[in-house]
Write an enzyme that holds these catalytic residues in place. Structure first.
Site, short mmCIF file in Angstrom:
data_model
loop_
_atom_site.label_atom_id
_atom_site.label_comp_id
_atom_site.label_asym_id
_atom_site.label_seq_id
_atom_site.Cartn_x
_atom_site.Cartn_y
_atom_site.Cartn_z
N CYS A 177 0.82 -1.22 0.00
CA CYS A 177 0.00 0.00 0.00
C CYS A 177 0.86 1.28 0.00
O CYS A 177 1.46 1.59 -1.01
CB CYS A 177 -0.97 -0.06 1.17
SG CYS A 177 -2.44 0.90 0.90
N ILE A 213 -7.38 -0.52 1.67
CA ILE A 213 -7.69 0.60 2.57
C ILE A 213 -7.13 1.89 1.95
O ILE A 213 -5.91 2.07 1.93
CB ILE A 213 -7.09 0.39 3.98
CG1 ILE A 213 -7.56 -0.94 4.57
CG2 ILE A 213 -7.46 1.55 4.90
CD1 ILE A 213 -6.85 -1.34 5.86
N ARG A 214 -7.99 2.73 1.46
CA ARG A 214 -7.58 3.98 0.78
C ARG A 214 -6.35 3.67 -0.11
O ARG A 214 -5.32 4.34 -0.06
CB ARG A 214 -7.27 5.09 1.79
CG ARG A 214 -8.52 5.54 2.52
CD ARG A 214 -8.23 6.64 3.54
NE ARG A 214 -7.29 6.20 4.55
CZ ARG A 214 -6.03 6.58 4.62
NH1 ARG A 214 -5.56 7.46 3.78
NH2 ARG A 214 -5.25 6.12 5.55
N HIS A 252 -3.45 -5.27 1.62
CA HIS A 252 -2.80 -5.51 2.92
C HIS A 252 -2.76 -7.00 3.29
O HIS A 252 -3.59 -7.45 4.08
CB HIS A 252 -3.56 -4.75 4.01
CG HIS A 252 -3.34 -3.28 3.97
ND1 HIS A 252 -2.35 -2.64 4.68
CD2 HIS A 252 -3.97 -2.33 3.27
CE1 HIS A 252 -2.40 -1.35 4.43
NE2 HIS A 252 -3.38 -1.12 3.58
N GLU A 260 -0.91 -8.42 5.31
CA GLU A 260 -0.64 -8.58 6.75
C GLU A 260 -1.93 -8.52 7.59
O GLU A 260 -1.90 -8.85 8.77
CB GLU A 260 0.38 -7.51 7.22
CG GLU A 260 -0.15 -6.11 7.45
CD GLU A 260 -0.44 -5.32 6.17
OE1 GLU A 260 -0.32 -5.88 5.07
OE2 GLU A 260 -0.79 -4.13 6.29
N1 GLN Z 1 -3.61 6.47 1.20
C1 GLN Z 1 -2.32 6.13 1.70
C2 GLN Z 1 -1.21 6.91 0.98
O1 GLN Z 1 -1.46 7.57 0.04
C3 GLN Z 1 -2.05 4.65 1.56
C4 GLN Z 1 -3.07 3.87 2.36
C5 GLN Z 1 -2.55 2.64 3.02
O2 GLN Z 1 -1.34 2.40 3.11
N2 GLN Z 1 -3.46 1.87 3.55
O3 GLN Z 1 -0.09 6.85 1.39
#
Ligand code: GLN
Length: 189
Positions: A79, A133-134, A169, A171
């Protein structure tokens, strides 16, 4: 075998727990001095890439980490970690390590509704649970980058030389197969 998890911000504890459950020795990289210990592989966790990038620079860790990645140390990036490795970030002017020749889009699924779960094939692994997640996704890759997974057509996992990067993710699941891939890369290094 000893794996270091970057632990300046974000979801590093979950990586540590997963690796320890796999019987692997783990160390945390919180400050420059931690980087003087020997280790064989590196995990760049999720979190906020802007915050992690800034902390690596402020703490003097950035150049040491970059050199290790450039020297071929096996790395698993998840991520925000993927954003830190990316050569290009299409919707941000900042650049970090830039060792992974891909173009990544930050918060690519939107900020509010950006969290979801699905199961998709990963090349060489099989069906895998993906927790987003985002998350970023990879818009394009340069030659030599192996695409390992796509979700709705967007690239979510790649491997390039010593670097494995995923936009989800692993993990946060019970599935150790991506971490196992890092371990295998270290064993063959
Ligand atoms: N939105 C985060 C970023 O731009 C990444 C999100 C995450 O690692 N779950 O760094």
């Amino acid at each position: 075998m000893r794996i270091a998890v970057a632990a300046v911000q974000g979801a590093f504890v979950e990586h540590e727990k997963m690796l320890e459950a796999m019987g692997i020795e783990v160390i945390e990289l919180r400050k420059l001095e931690d980087l003087s210990q020997p280790f064989d592989g590196l995990v760049l966790p999720g979190g906020e890439s802007t915050v992690q990038g800034k902390l690596f620079r402020d703490l003097g860790m950035f150049d040491v980490l970059l050199e290790k990645i450039q020297d071929g140390m096996p790395v698993l990036a998840t991520c925000a970690g993927l954003i830190l490795l990316a050569k290009e970030i299409s919707n941000d002017r900042k650049r970090y390590f830039g060792t992974l020749p891909v173009t990544v889009k930050r918060n690519a699924y939107g900020r509010q509704l950006g969290s979801f779960f699905c199961e998709e094939e990963i090349r060489g692994i099989g069906c895998y649970p993906m927790e987003f997640i985002r998350a970023p996704y990879i818009e394009s890759v340069e030659e030599g980058v192996e695409i390992l997974a796509r979700v709705d057509g967007n690239i979510t996992a790649v491997q390039y030389q010593n670097q494995i990067a995923v936009s989800f993710h692993p993990e946060l699941t019970q599935d150790t197969r991506i971490h196992q891939k890092l371990v295998e890369m270290i064993e063959n290094n």
